[in-house]
Design a protein around this motif. Structure first.
Motif, short mmCIF file in Angstrom:
data_model
loop_
_atom_site.label_atom_id
_atom_site.label_comp_id
_atom_site.label_asym_id
_atom_site.label_seq_id
_atom_site.Cartn_x
_atom_site.Cartn_y
_atom_site.Cartn_z
N TRP A 310 0.83 -1.21 0.00
CA TRP A 310 0.00 0.00 0.00
C TRP A 310 0.87 1.27 0.00
CZ3 TRP A 310 -4.75 0.28 -1.45
CH2 TRP A 310 -5.61 -0.82 -1.28
N ASP A 311 1.96 1.27 0.72
CA ASP A 311 2.78 2.49 0.82
C ASP A 311 3.29 2.91 -0.55
OD1 ASP A 311 2.40 2.66 3.54
OD2 ASP A 311 4.16 1.43 4.00
N ARG A 316 2.87 6.38 -5.48
CA ARG A 316 2.80 6.59 -6.93
C ARG A 316 1.58 7.44 -7.29
NH1 ARG A 316 4.45 1.25 -6.95
NH2 ARG A 316 2.32 0.50 -7.38
N LEU A 317 0.45 7.19 -6.62
CA LEU A 317 -0.74 8.02 -6.87
C LEU A 317 -0.47 9.48 -6.49
CD1 LEU A 317 -3.71 5.81 -5.56
CD2 LEU A 317 -3.20 6.39 -7.93
N GLU A 328 -4.68 5.12 8.79
CA GLU A 328 -3.48 4.36 8.49
C GLU A 328 -3.76 3.36 7.36
OE1 GLU A 328 -2.04 2.49 11.97
OE2 GLU A 328 -1.61 4.36 13.04
N LEU A 329 -2.73 3.12 6.55
CA LEU A 329 -2.84 2.14 5.48
C LEU A 329 -2.71 0.74 6.06
CD1 LEU A 329 -0.62 3.87 2.78
CD2 LEU A 329 -3.12 3.80 2.86
N PRO A 333 -0.60 -6.55 2.20
CA PRO A 333 -0.55 -6.02 0.83
C PRO A 333 -1.89 -6.10 0.14
CG PRO A 333 0.41 -8.22 0.93
CD PRO A 333 0.12 -7.82 2.35
N ALA A 334 -2.06 -5.26 -0.86
CA ALA A 334 -3.27 -5.30 -1.69
C ALA A 334 -3.12 -6.40 -2.74
CB ALA A 334 -3.48 -3.96 -2.36
N TRP A 335 -4.26 -6.91 -3.19
CA TRP A 335 -4.26 -7.93 -4.24
C TRP A 335 -5.14 -7.44 -5.38
CZ3 TRP A 335 -1.70 -12.66 -4.48
CH2 TRP A 335 -0.94 -12.99 -3.35
N PHE A 336 -4.51 -6.86 -6.40
CA PHE A 336 -5.26 -6.40 -7.57
C PHE A 336 -4.28 -6.15 -8.71
CE2 PHE A 336 -5.18 -2.55 -4.63
CZ PHE A 336 -4.02 -2.01 -5.14
#
Length: 444
Positions: A310-311, A316-317, A328-329, A333-336
């Motif tokens: 996520w960090d 990047r965004l 907080e993030l 981890p994200a899955w996409f």
């Protein structure tokens, strides 16, 4: 209940008067016999009883027999009411308590008769509507037998023949395989019947309920071909209108700039050519990004699911558009598909900035919930009214003067391709919140 007028003689009074008359008659007969047969009290009593008892029995039977007949008639009409026949009524000549009972009974019959007539008329109206509706209706019992089928169902599945009493599986043996497949999937859905130009699109809706203690299923088959074709034509018209508008907005300035550049070259005034060429480049890049946006929406590939921290993703965004992170993030981890999700969130963040919200109040919030991840983009802009909220996710729908109507639609396509969904809602205090709800890693 009818109102009875005139002299009223109650049933108790009539019977009391009858008994009193019979007693008086017995006394008179006893006195007369004692006068003619003095000194023989037992003989007088025996003769008196022999005379009075038969008279009393005959008289009482003559009075009670109509009442008994009335009770039998009441029993018969009640039985008729149980059988659904409310055409009977009774009559009682005397003005007494039984007359009140008969009036109440007749009034009940009138009410039931009117209610039955109303029900019959409503059933007739409902049957007429059902038989003439273009939606094919099938009512199937739990054993698989067809209980009811309207005209549309007979024409669709039986070439106009009666379907009631037949097994559904026997009817489906002659139906389109796509219908059998749609029924086998369970739930509602779309299916097609026919081939090439004769292909028809149908919507299958089904519901189960209890009827007379048995489970039944109602199947509704609605033809959608004409509606879908109309919607398709309207969509193409809107696409062509949007593309034409954007092309005209870009090509007209390009034509003017090219003419101006050629004129400057002819005059030998080349000092303004770099500016003209830069403007032409900017407009062509805008046109290219516009066309690529449509192509990306039309040819969205299947997402390549992979873990993403996520960090780094949020960093990047943030390098491309401004926003603040709320909360907080997640540590997990994200899955996409990173590229697709980045494109979706960039569209949402740019929309938030274009909503009139102060830039420092555009927020990104990521929350992990059981089985899902919620990614929310919130702003403090003008929000959306009900009409815009209803159509905001429809492709090519836009309230912006130069908008393409693809930002939210593309975000929705990306979310649904990941097995998730998107929601929109106005915030308390103003602004809009757009939330992507995606499956967590355990659900992927």
């Amino acid at each position: 209940m009818s109102a009875r007028r005139g002299f009223r003689l109650s049933l108790v009074t009539r019977l009391s008067a009858l008994v009193g008359t019979l007693l008086a008659l017995g006394i008179i007969i006893a006195l007369a016999l004692d006068h003619f047969i003095p000194g023989e009290p037992w003989l007088v009593f025996a003769i008196c009883v022999a005379c009075v008892v038969p008279i009393s029995i005959i008289t009482l039977r003559s009075q009670i027999q109509p009442i008994l007949s009335l009770f039998r008639a009441l029993e018969g009409t009640v039985t008729s009411y149980k059988d659904g026949d409310f055409s009977f009524s009774l009559h009682w000549a005397h003005n007494d308590e039984l007359a009140d009972l008969i009036d109440a009974h007749n009034a009940l019959g009138n009410v039931l008769r009117e209610q039955r007539l109303g029900l019959v008329q409503r059933e007739l109206l409902l049957d007429t509507m059902v038989q003439n509706t273009p939606v094919a209706m099938l009512l199937v019992a739990d054993a698989g037998a067809v209980v009811y089928a309207n005209v549309a169902a007979r024409q669709l599945l039986g070439d106009g023949r009666k379907l009631e009493g037949h097994q559904l599986k026997d009817i489906l043996a002659q139906a389109a395989p796509t219908l059998v497949e749609a029924l086998g999937r369970g739930g509602d859905g779309l299916f097609t019947a026919g081939e090439s130009e004769d292909e028809e699109v149908y919507h299958l809706a089904r519901s189960s309920f209890m009827l007379n203690g048995r489970r039944h299923e109602l199947l509704l088959l609605r033809q959608l071909t004409l509606e879908l074709r109309r919607q398709e034509v309207q969509t193409w018209k809107k696409v062509i209108r949007v593309i034409s508008h954007e092309l005209n907005n870009s090509l007209a300035p390009l034509t003017s700039l090219a003419h101006s550049g050629a004129e400057l070259v002819r005059r030998g005034q080349t000092d303004r050519l770099p500016q003209i060429l830069a403007t032409i480049e900017e407009r062509t890049r805008h046109l290219e990004s516009f066309i690529l946006g449509y192509a990306r929406f039309a040819k969205l590939p299947s997402p390549r699911i992979e873990p993403c921290g996520w960090d780094g993703f949020v960093a990047r965004l943030a390098s491309q558009v401004g926003f603040s992170v709320s909360g907080e993030l997640p540590a997990e981890p994200a899955w996409f598909d990173t590229a697709q999700m980045e494109q979706a969130l960039l569209n949402l963040l740019k929309n938030a900035h274009e909503s009139g919200s102060p830039p420092d109040q555009v927020e990104l919030n990521v929350r992990a919930a059981p089985g899902v991840v919620r990614i929310e983009v919130a702003d403090r802009g003008t929000g959306m009214n009900d009409a815009v909220l209803t159509n905001a996710l429809v492709p090519f729908y836009s309230t912006k003067r130069s908008g393409t109507g693809l930002g939210l639609a593309l975000a929705r396509e990306i979310a649904e391709a990941h097995g998730g969904r998107i929601t929109l809602g106005n915030r308390d205090g103003g602004g809009l919140a757009v939330t992507l709800i995606l499956p967590a890693a355990a659900a992927m």
